[in-house]
Design a protein around this motif. Structure first.
Motif, PDB file in Angstrom:
ATOM      1  N   ASP A  84       4.395   3.100   5.648  1.00 20.21           N
ATOM      2  CA  ASP A  84       3.906   4.170   5.625  1.00 20.21           C
ATOM      3  C   ASP A  84       4.624   5.564   5.635  1.00 20.21           C
ATOM      4  N   TYR A  90      -4.463   5.838   5.604  1.00 12.50           N
ATOM      5  CA  TYR A  90      -4.667   3.868   5.905  1.00 12.50           C
ATOM      6  C   TYR A  90      -6.129   3.617   5.947  1.00 12.50           C
ATOM      7  N   ILE A 100       3.625   3.564  10.908  1.00 16.41           N
ATOM      8  CA  ILE A 100       2.359   3.298  10.254  1.00 16.41           C
ATOM      9  C   ILE A 100       1.549   4.900  10.977  1.00 16.41           C
ATOM     10  N   CYS A 148       0.791  -1.710  -0.019  1.00 11.93           N
ATOM     11  CA  CYS A 148       0.183  -0.041  -0.268  1.00 11.93           C
ATOM     12  C   CYS A 148       0.680   1.119  -0.244  1.00 11.93           C
ATOM     13  N   ILE A 171       1.555  -3.041   4.858  1.00  9.40           N
ATOM     14  CA  ILE A 171       0.475  -1.468   5.063  1.00  9.40           C
ATOM     15  C   ILE A 171       2.315  -0.701   5.804  1.00  9.40           C
TER      16      ILE A 171
END
Length: 333
Positions: free
Chosen positions: A266, A291, A284, A238, A264
């Motif tokens: 960031d 998210y 994250i 992602c 996941i």
């Protein structure tokens, strides 16, 4: 005359018709039913309060803690389990020599390994499949699908020195060409077919180079359209797909049943139009990848596993970052 209208002495007489034991039994039954209902409600509320994203256990891609893994593999795995992680995805085995030995380390820590990022040799696929089976995986995953059409790696990225990893990444993140995508789709179909014979599912993880445009369309679309849906699945990162300028939810809905796992990740910043190397990693929830919106967009679409992963530069030591990542995701409901 209703029961409530009866004089007090008649109400007492009415009650006296039931032996004391029966009256106590009726009261205890009411207490039991009421107590059971309260427990059930509390259980539901507890599950709602602690519902992890998508209702899935939170996993971690062990590349996130690659440095601690190379110093103390067993201790690092135990710490990961202690944080609350339930699943891992491998990226090498730290100082452990074989997949079977590493499986024991995971079992001792109570961790499952549904997916492994494996080293791939197109001329010896069985080695990769044997490792995946030894780990107890369902998915045999290519961390960099481009690797399937490049020269064989002698080390996993987690085992490389910083200089080796930088050189490897520079080569790997270069955008694919139209011919590359055609060749890669053919090879992915071959690997997927062989994986199925071994009782496994082949999956491909993305970076940014898979989104190079070919005739105005991302090459990632070509891979999804030209690989066998029954044998080839995808793991969307992602973070990287966001850096490339696309949304996970759009692909999950456009290609139903193909996206089975999510990374996941960031980033605090990145340069639009640049390769992924411009992106700066962070914990994250502290970066620019939304998210809450991503989870809402992919809910109920068949995603089976989610794995935390973090890229450099770290603002916290890796194990502390892994704990912060878990705590943030565990707070979402």
């Amino acid at each position: 005359m209703t029961q409530i209208d009866k004089p007090p002495e008649k109400r007492r007489d009415s009650q006296s018709r039931f032996p004391k034991e029966k009256r106590e039994m009726r009261m205890n039954r009411r207490q039991f039913v009421g107590g059971a209902a309260a427990v059930a409600v509390a259980g539901v509320m507890g599950r709602m309060a602690w519902a992890d994203p998508l209702g899935l256990p939170i996993g971690i891609q062990l590349y996130t803690v690659r440095d601690p893994m190379m110093k103390d593999t067993v201790g690092t795995v135990k710490q990961i389990a202690g944080m609350g992680y339930k699943e891992v995805e491998t990226a090498g085995y730290g100082t452990i020599k074989t997949a079977a030995e590493f499986r024991k380390v995971l079992d001792d820590a109570g961790l499952k390994c549904p997916s492994a990022h494996l080293q791939w040799d197109i001329n010896n696929l069985q080695k990769s499949f044997d490792d995946a089976k030894a780990l107890g995986c369902k998915y045999a995953t290519a961390s960099v699908p481009k690797q399937l059409i490049q020269e064989k790696l002698t080390k996993s990225p987690a085992e490389m020195s910083d200089a080796e990893r930088a050189a490897w990444r520079a080569k790997m993140v270069a955008p694919l060409t139209g011919d590359d995508f055609k060749k890669l789709a053919e090879v992915m179909n071959k690997v997927g077919e062989e994986a199925k014979k071994n009782g496994l599912v082949f999956a491909a993880h993305n970076h940014t180079m898979e989104f190079a445009l070919v005739d105005g369309v991302p090459g990632y679309d070509y891979l999804l359209k030209n690989t066998n849906p029954a044998n080839v699945k995808f793991e969307i990162d992602c973070g990287w797909i966001t850096v490339a300028g696309y949304k996970p939810g759009d692909y999950v809905k456009k290609f139903p049943g193909r996206i089975k796992m999510l990374h996941i990740k960031d980033f605090s910043s990145w340069e639009s139009g640049k390769t992924g190397e411009s992106a700066k990693g962070t914990e994250i929830g502290k970066g620019k990848v939304d998210y809450k919106a991503i989870f809402a967009s992919v809910k109920g679409t068949g995603v089976e596993h989610i794995f935390v992963e973090q890229e450099a530069p770290y603002t916290l030591p890796p194990l502390e970052a892994a704990k912060a990542d878990f705590d943030y995701l565990h707070s979402l409901s």
